[in-house]
Design a protein around this motif. Structure first.
Motif, PDB file in Angstrom:
ATOM      1  N   ALA A  82       0.821  -1.223   0.000  1.00  0.00           N
ATOM      2  CA  ALA A  82       0.000   0.000   0.000  1.00  0.00           C
ATOM      3  C   ALA A  82       0.854   1.271   0.000  1.00  0.00           C
ATOM      4  O   ALA A  82       0.301   2.375  -0.011  1.00  0.00           O
ATOM      5  CB  ALA A  82      -0.933   0.001   1.202  1.00  0.00           C
ATOM      6  N   GLY A  83       2.170   1.125   0.055  1.00  0.00           N
ATOM      7  CA  GLY A  83       3.044   2.300   0.064  1.00  0.00           C
ATOM      8  C   GLY A  83       3.104   3.016   1.395  1.00  0.00           C
ATOM      9  O   GLY A  83       3.416   4.214   1.446  1.00  0.00           O
ATOM     10  N   ILE A  84       2.822   2.300   2.471  1.00  0.00           N
ATOM     11  CA  ILE A  84       2.846   2.903   3.805  1.00  0.00           C
ATOM     12  C   ILE A  84       4.207   2.629   4.446  1.00  0.00           C
ATOM     13  O   ILE A  84       4.581   1.473   4.641  1.00  0.00           O
ATOM     14  CB  ILE A  84       1.720   2.328   4.685  1.00  0.00           C
ATOM     15  CG1 ILE A  84       0.349   2.648   4.071  1.00  0.00           C
ATOM     16  CG2 ILE A  84       1.802   2.896   6.104  1.00  0.00           C
ATOM     17  CD1 ILE A  84      -0.817   1.949   4.749  1.00  0.00           C
ATOM     18  N   PRO A  85       4.965   3.679   4.799  1.00  0.00           N
ATOM     19  CA  PRO A  85       6.292   3.470   5.397  1.00  0.00           C
ATOM     20  C   PRO A  85       6.172   2.873   6.791  1.00  0.00           C
ATOM     21  O   PRO A  85       5.371   3.330   7.603  1.00  0.00           O
ATOM     22  CB  PRO A  85       6.897   4.877   5.441  1.00  0.00           C
ATOM     23  CG  PRO A  85       5.714   5.803   5.488  1.00  0.00           C
ATOM     24  CD  PRO A  85       4.638   5.120   4.690  1.00  0.00           C
ATOM     25  N   SER A  86       6.958   1.832   7.052  1.00  0.00           N
ATOM     26  CA  SER A  86       6.830   1.155   8.346  1.00  0.00           C
ATOM     27  C   SER A  86       8.139   0.498   8.738  1.00  0.00           C
ATOM     28  O   SER A  86       9.069   0.368   7.936  1.00  0.00           O
ATOM     29  CB  SER A  86       5.730   0.088   8.283  1.00  0.00           C
ATOM     30  OG  SER A  86       6.145  -1.010   7.483  1.00  0.00           O
ATOM     31  N   THR A  87       8.178   0.041   9.984  1.00  0.00           N
ATOM     32  CA  THR A  87       9.308  -0.723  10.485  1.00  0.00           C
ATOM     33  C   THR A  87       8.818  -1.607  11.627  1.00  0.00           C
ATOM     34  O   THR A  87       7.734  -1.379  12.173  1.00  0.00           O
ATOM     35  CB  THR A  87      10.438   0.199  10.967  1.00  0.00           C
ATOM     36  OG1 THR A  87      11.603  -0.573  11.259  1.00  0.00           O
ATOM     37  CG2 THR A  87      10.036   0.956  12.223  1.00  0.00           C
ATOM     38  N   VAL A  88       9.607  -2.617  11.961  1.00  0.00           N
ATOM     39  CA  VAL A  88       9.357  -3.428  13.145  1.00  0.00           C
ATOM     40  C   VAL A  88      10.311  -2.959  14.235  1.00  0.00           C
ATOM     41  O   VAL A  88      11.524  -2.875  14.015  1.00  0.00           O
ATOM     42  CB  VAL A  88       9.554  -4.927  12.868  1.00  0.00           C
ATOM     43  CG1 VAL A  88       9.436  -5.736  14.153  1.00  0.00           C
ATOM     44  CG2 VAL A  88       8.526  -5.414  11.845  1.00  0.00           C
ATOM     45  N   SER A  89       9.766  -2.613  15.382  1.00  0.00           N
ATOM     46  CA  SER A  89      10.547  -2.069  16.495  1.00  0.00           C
ATOM     47  C   SER A  89      10.677  -3.116  17.597  1.00  0.00           C
ATOM     48  O   SER A  89       9.740  -3.870  17.867  1.00  0.00           O
ATOM     49  CB  SER A  89       9.848  -0.815  17.036  1.00  0.00           C
ATOM     50  OG  SER A  89      10.328  -0.473  18.322  1.00  0.00           O
ATOM     51  N   ASN A  90      11.826  -3.146  18.215  1.00  0.00           N
ATOM     52  CA  ASN A  90      12.070  -4.074  19.318  1.00  0.00           C
ATOM     53  C   ASN A  90      11.893  -3.438  20.690  1.00  0.00           C
ATOM     54  O   ASN A  90      12.195  -4.061  21.705  1.00  0.00           O
ATOM     55  CB  ASN A  90      13.469  -4.666  19.204  1.00  0.00           C
ATOM     56  CG  ASN A  90      13.601  -5.583  18.012  1.00  0.00           C
ATOM     57  OD1 ASN A  90      12.701  -6.352  17.704  1.00  0.00           O
ATOM     58  ND2 ASN A  90      14.712  -5.488  17.307  1.00  0.00           N
ATOM     59  N   SER A  91      11.422  -2.195  20.726  1.00  0.00           N
ATOM     60  CA  SER A  91      11.225  -1.523  22.010  1.00  0.00           C
ATOM     61  C   SER A  91       9.988  -0.646  21.964  1.00  0.00           C
ATOM     62  O   SER A  91       9.922   0.317  21.201  1.00  0.00           O
ATOM     63  CB  SER A  91      12.439  -0.668  22.380  1.00  0.00           C
ATOM     64  OG  SER A  91      12.170   0.081  23.550  1.00  0.00           O
ATOM     65  N   ALA A  92       9.014  -0.982  22.802  1.00  0.00           N
ATOM     66  CA  ALA A  92       7.824  -0.140  22.939  1.00  0.00           C
ATOM     67  C   ALA A  92       8.047   0.956  23.964  1.00  0.00           C
ATOM     68  O   ALA A  92       7.108   1.632  24.378  1.00  0.00           O
ATOM     69  CB  ALA A  92       6.623  -0.999  23.344  1.00  0.00           C
ATOM     70  N   GLY A  93       9.307   1.148  24.384  1.00  0.00           N
ATOM     71  CA  GLY A  93       9.620   2.147  25.394  1.00  0.00           C
ATOM     72  C   GLY A  93       9.359   1.606  26.788  1.00  0.00           C
ATOM     73  O   GLY A  93       9.153   0.410  26.991  1.00  0.00           O
TER      74      GLY A  93
END
Length: 202
Positions: free
Chosen positions: A126-137
């Motif tokens: 869909a052209g949505i910029p994203s990433t997988v993060s290893n820290s939710a803070g």
């Protein structure tokens, strides 16, 4: 089947929170999922009973929690929540927790139950910029994600998505942003992929 989708109220210096605003742009249903939308308080003490009450009342088949990551320009899928709260600023109730476990007897960390790679692939299409993060803070977002994974039955897909600033926040302070309509599209696509991962009923 119900899908519980939550966002947070504004907090700190942010007069607007996309994770709350995006709820109004979501449809009533996504496939076979009836959406239940709720705004959570940015208050470590108040959020616990409210979240538990939502789970008890709605018995969701899916729980997708959203929050703002003001310093991140992409939509972020969170991989894990840790059993620690370490606030770098007070919450809206004035609490400034330091070295406090989310659940004293809980495991050190809990993994998301969302199909991360499938969701990210849909976003890429869909052209949505994203990433997988290893820290939710270590703030309220991490707390809610941890509680979801600890409290909901193991078969309930549950997890957390951090949303970037939207155009409203970018107007107040120029910065990279993702339009709110695009963020809503990301949430809908995520729910579509989550539904695919739910085993069919008997």
């Amino acid at each position: 089947m119900k899908a519980l989708v939550t966002g947070f109220e504004p907090f700190a210096e942010h007069p607007h929170n996309p994770s709350q605003a995006v709820l109004a742009l979501l449809p009533e249903r996504v496939g076979g999922l009836e959406l239940v939308r709720a705004t959570l308080p940015v208050d470590t003490e108040r959020v616990r009973p409210i979240l538990k009450g939502l789970y008890r009342e709605h018995q969701p088949a899916v729980a997708l929690h959203l929050g703002l990551a003001a310093g991140r320009p992409l939509v972020c899928l969170e991989r894990l929540a840790v059993n620690l709260l370490e606030f770098d600023l007070p919450d809206n109730g004035g609490h400034l927790l330091q070295g406090t476990p989310v659940l004293p007897e809980g495991p050190l960390a809990l993994l998301t139950r969302l199909p991360l790679r499938a969701i990210q692939a849909r976003w890429k299409e869909a052209g949505i910029p994203s990433t997988v993060s290893n820290s939710a803070g270590l703030y309220l977002c991490n707390q809610v994600m941890y509680l979801a994974l600890a409290w909901l039955p193991p078969g309930v897909p549950a997890g957390f998505i951090h949303l970037p600033p939207d155009e409203t926040l970018a107007l107040a302070r120029p910065q990279a942003y993702v339009p709110l309509k695009t963020q809503a599209q990301a949430v809908v696509l995520a729910l579509e992929e989550v539904q695919k991962s739910i085993p069919p009923g008997p």
